[in-house]
Design an enzyme around this catalytic site. Sequence first.
Site, PDB file in Angstrom:
ATOM      1  N   LYS A   1       0.926  -0.503   0.382  1.00 56.15           N
ATOM      2  CA  LYS A   1      -0.278   0.069  -0.012  1.00 56.15           C
ATOM      3  C   LYS A   1       0.922   1.673  -0.229  1.00 56.15           C
ATOM      4  O   LYS A   1       1.749   1.732   1.224  1.00 56.15           O
ATOM      5  CB  LYS A   1      -0.527  -0.438   1.674  1.00 56.15           C
ATOM      6  CG  LYS A   1      -2.419   1.573   1.306  1.00 56.15           C
ATOM      7  CD  LYS A   1      -3.416   0.901   2.250  1.00 56.15           C
ATOM      8  CE  LYS A   1      -3.570   1.942   2.178  1.00 56.15           C
ATOM      9  NZ  LYS A   1      -5.074   1.817   3.557  1.00 56.15           N
TER      10      LYS A   1
ATOM     11  N   GLU B   1     -19.595  -5.016  11.204  1.00 57.28           N
ATOM     12  CA  GLU B   1     -19.974  -4.871  12.082  1.00 57.28           C
ATOM     13  C   GLU B   1     -21.097  -5.370  13.100  1.00 57.28           C
ATOM     14  O   GLU B   1     -21.399  -5.242  14.060  1.00 57.28           O
ATOM     15  CB  GLU B   1     -21.389  -3.588  11.346  1.00 57.28           C
ATOM     16  CG  GLU B   1     -20.028  -2.610  10.562  1.00 57.28           C
ATOM     17  CD  GLU B   1     -19.528  -3.258   9.129  1.00 57.28           C
ATOM     18  OE1 GLU B   1     -18.674  -2.311   8.577  1.00 57.28           O
ATOM     19  OE2 GLU B   1     -19.095  -4.271   8.654  1.00 57.28           O
TER      20      GLU B   1
ATOM     21  N   ARG C   1     -25.072  -2.196   8.403  1.00 56.33           N
ATOM     22  CA  ARG C   1     -25.060  -3.809   8.201  1.00 56.33           C
ATOM     23  C   ARG C   1     -25.367  -4.360   9.302  1.00 56.33           C
ATOM     24  O   ARG C   1     -25.100  -5.941   9.280  1.00 56.33           O
ATOM     25  CB  ARG C   1     -23.919  -3.620   7.542  1.00 56.33           C
ATOM     26  CG  ARG C   1     -23.220  -3.483   6.346  1.00 56.33           C
ATOM     27  CD  ARG C   1     -21.679  -4.125   5.702  1.00 56.33           C
ATOM     28  NE  ARG C   1     -21.526  -3.917   5.007  1.00 56.33           N
ATOM     29  CZ  ARG C   1     -20.974  -4.296   4.105  1.00 56.33           C
ATOM     30  NH1 ARG C   1     -19.867  -4.952   4.861  1.00 56.33           N
ATOM     31  NH2 ARG C   1     -20.197  -4.726   2.819  1.00 56.33           N
TER      32      ARG C   1
END
Length: 643
Positions: A287, A376, A404
């Site tokens: 990244k 979640e 969610r």
Amino acid sequence: MDITPGPLLTTINSPADLKQLTREQLHQVCDELRQYIIDVVSVHGGHFAASLGVVELTVALHYIYNTPYDQLVWDVGHQAYGHKILTGRRDEFHTNRKYHGISGFPKRNESEYDTFGVGHSSTSISAALGMAMAAKYKKESRKSVAVIGDGALTAGLAFEGMNHAGVADSDILIILNDNCMSIDPNVGALREYLTDITTSPTYNRFKDDIWKALGKLPVGKNFTREMASKLEHSIKGFINKSSNLFEALNLRYFGPIDGNNITKLVDTLQDMKKIPGPKLLHVLTVKGKGYALAEKEQTLWHAPGLFDKITGEIYKKKYDTPQPPKYQDVFGHTIIELAEKNDKIFGVTPAMPSGSSLKFMMDKMPDRAFDVGICEQHAVTLSAGMATQGMRVFCNIYSSFMQRAYDQVVHDVAIQKLPVVMVLDRAGLVGEDGPTHHGAYDIAYMRCIPNLVISAPMNESELRNLMYTAQLDTMQLPFVIRYPRGQGVLPEWKTPFEEIQIGKGRKLKDGQDIAILSIGHPGNFATAAIRELKMDGLNPAHYDMRFVKPLDEALLHEVFNKYDKVLTVEDGTVTGGFGSAVLEFMAKHNYKAEVKILGIPDAIVEHGSPKELYHECAFDAPGIAAAVREMMKGKVTVSELLG
């Protein structure tokens, strides 16, 4: 500022142009694409490190696959900037995330190359599998590819998709983009599992050659290809168990390979196209690749804002006077204050410790604050489980992401009356991330659930007091606290804690003819509007309701007995939200009044700065003032009475 793409990148207006290049030229394309992303994002802002890491993968995918006929799904869209640039949006890329500009995420109505809208994570496998199954049914030869990050792979939906992919017998390639990061460093057993795979040279050396070796065996009457396949699996299990998770799900596992090596990627993807059925390619990327500071501090450079690409200085606004803090930071510091006094307090967040500022507590109290990954549902039920044992858990989830976990809020928290404190960060319009991130619906979707207390602070002091109230032993119900992204209004925010009576609002200002009822931070817009309206001789009353549930009925009786015009203001959807609750109260008690509701309209609000979006939705200070003027047409004003 004029930013010019490199000579090869300038010629690429679609993947068809990319395919005209030689493999040797792809190295230069990657260099130019990476530099162009750095150049544009440094000046115009946006997400940064994620797209740098997948430059080679992006180029290789569009070089090998026949997009958009072949379906490519990105997960999450933070990493799709290179994809956008290569698919006809190079010259528009500077408008990325700007009001009326292109979206920061893949978006179906923006380009035929954006096969699926992806703002939140972990949807790619299910979506791509659906595309592959449809292609199989229609007898189409199109390929389906899901690119999923290792952070996104932690979510339950990703496992549900893989579980089905293994038995659906459809032609899907799952590319696991493994860079050890989502926005913050990844956590959990899966992270350790993937590390085991990437650090097993014996296994991986063997695996690269195994099919070549098996291919030379005397396949025939006494030794079939099926027997060879069984031998392969047996040898894999003997050498290393790393592939068992994916192959137990009937996904053929390949890799890991260097995801920043364009030559290796092109060769591998060319081979993968020829292999039918469900398969997973594990690629290792860095990244922030190609920008040293982003490689070193990946969380900081996930979305750094504007910066000097040469020195790496991130530009910060400078002020002559103290500024209000962000609501998230008030939460992050306040939970530590409370936890130091109450040893039952815990903090939980699903993969957003920096964004929610729970990282402060994780650093100071690592045994009492947890990042559970992009999960979640698990975060809510974990909090509920702890609450059964007397713990006071502040479960901090972005408003749009809490959607969610709705089933868990209902079944695991509300029905059982467990006193979990559900802290909804980024409530309301979040700005440049757009519709996938706007916290538009939480008031409406929470308000219909029994046993919940639903609150919203107008400022930082109110946030602190609501948090204090929520953790008291006297509070035995689930408690929702919602607040917006960005700054509050109080530079001197660290006020003493005070208990707030549940369901009790406050009258901020008396007035004439019309009352403004606000919930949460937009109450500050109403205050500004009232100052503006004073110049017109208008004198609205202002009530900060604090609670959507339970409503302060005493205040509402006062309002409807005194005023025949009422304006409600909220940063949630007008359909089923706070204003709807006020109308329900009015109808129940047979009041007659003209009521106008300001808030997020019953439409998808696109991206832009919060200020631009507040204005578009007409609940900023000018919008509130305009609504009052409209409602007061024909009314005699104070200034007119005074001559």
